[in-house]
Write an enzyme that holds these catalytic residues in place. Structure first.
Site, mmCIF file in Angstrom:
data_model
loop_
_atom_site.group_PDB
_atom_site.id
_atom_site.type_symbol
_atom_site.label_atom_id
_atom_site.label_comp_id
_atom_site.label_asym_id
_atom_site.label_seq_id
_atom_site.Cartn_x
_atom_site.Cartn_y
_atom_site.Cartn_z
ATOM 1 C CE LYS A 153 -12.374 -27.839 -13.336
ATOM 2 N NZ LYS A 153 -11.295 -27.222 -12.591
ATOM 3 C CB VAL A 154 -17.676 -27.428 -6.048
ATOM 4 C CG1 VAL A 154 -18.762 -26.523 -5.484
ATOM 5 C CG2 VAL A 154 -18.076 -28.899 -5.965
#
Ligand code: PMP
Length: 300
Positions: A153-154
């Site tokens: 989850k960037v």
């Protein structure tokens, strides 16, 4: 909407007023998207605050950090304890919690050792609303997993999500359904996807998607109901005219889909497996969980 004068956040080891907390304009994350985050919900479970799947979310948080070479000095247990403190300090029960690791000042493309942790929370209704969604197959594909770790989850990954939702809204739709680089259905801009045909649920396998915690929860609920779930690749044509479909996500919860590219689903939402899972999900998230706050925290 996200904060007012009384809102407290956890910023770099301190409890501060949101209105007084500061971040640098030279943060590498702001310029290049190299931060990581989570989206977590807490619920009022019989008067007690319960953070749903805190362990799973913070495990993914640490996984995302590792994938992006971002150091995190906090453990899953510490982050969970801080989350309960955050909710307590803000008098929140039904809330959305946003932990973010962002980087220090650096305008090069080399990884940075200075890492900042922000934890904040606010009240947030069901992200995709309560009505059945009118969804379009996006012209944007999900990022190539060989280019970026799509399973992490960037922050920077969400440029793809923003492009897809902006296109969908501009064309009069509620949400986008993105394909992978091979033309198979991958996921929504911020949610995983399921469809239903003849009593069986289908969802794309891991590989081109974020491994959603709600996706797994929906699969667990289906299993308990004796419903088969197949993790398979399928083209969007396989979805059109199926019995039903829905998105899963922490913010969206279980959100029913009414149309894909204008094509309706065969069953009324209330007749679908998705509807039954949505009801069971609402019950489950309000059950008190065992991930309670640690009695002592060094940040008290
Ligand atoms: N896919 C994407 C791209 C997302 O941003 C999200 C929301 N985190 C999801 C799927 C759903 O994940 P989860 O159920 O863990 O919230």
């Amino acid at each position: 909407m996200y904060y007012n004068n009384d809102t407290i956040v956890f910023s770099d080891g301190q409890w501060l007023k949101a209105s007084e907390a500061k971040g640098s304009l030279y943060s590498q994350t702001l310029h290049y998207g190299s931060g990581i985050f989570e989206g977590i919900r807490s619920y009022d479970a019989n008067g007690e605050v319960s953070v749903f799947k805190a362990k799973e979310h913070y495990e993914r948080f640490l996984y995302s950090a590792e994938k992006m070479h971002i150091k995190c000095d906090y453990s899953v247990e510490e982050l969970t304890a801080l989350t309960y403190e955050l909710l307590d300090k803000n008098n929140l029960k039904d809330a959305y919690v946003r932990p973010l690791l962002y980087l220090g000042e650096n305008m090069t493309l080399h990884t940075v050792d200075t890492v900042h942790l922000l934890l904040c929370a606010w009240e947030w209704g069901k992200y995709l609303g309560d009505s059945l969604l009118n969804v379009m197959v996006s012209s944007y594909e999900r990022p190539n997993p060989k280019a970026v770790p799509v399973e992490a989850k960037v922050t920077g990954h969400y440029t793809n999500s923003i492009l897809a939702t902006t296109e969908a809204k501009a064309k009069g739709f509620d949400e986008a359904l993105l394909l992978d680089r091979n033309g198979s259905v991958a996921e929504g801009s911020g949610a995983n996807f399921f469809f239903e045909k003849e009593g069986i649920l289908y969802t794309p396998p891991l590989g081109n998607i974020l491994p959603g915690i709600t996706r797994l929860t929906a699969m667990d609920i289906a299993e308990e109901m004796g419903i088969e779930v197949r993790e398979e690749y399928f083209p969007p044509e396989a979805v059109k005219g199926a019995d039903g479909a829905f998105f899963t996500g922490t913010a969206a919860e279980i959100a029913g889909i009414g149309f894909l590219d204008g094509s309706p689903f065969r069953l009324q939402w209330e007749e679908t497996i998705g509807f039954r899972i949505a009801k069971a999900y609402q019950k489950l998230v309000r059950k008190p969980h065992s991930n309670k706050k640690l009695s002592e925290s060094k940040w008290n």
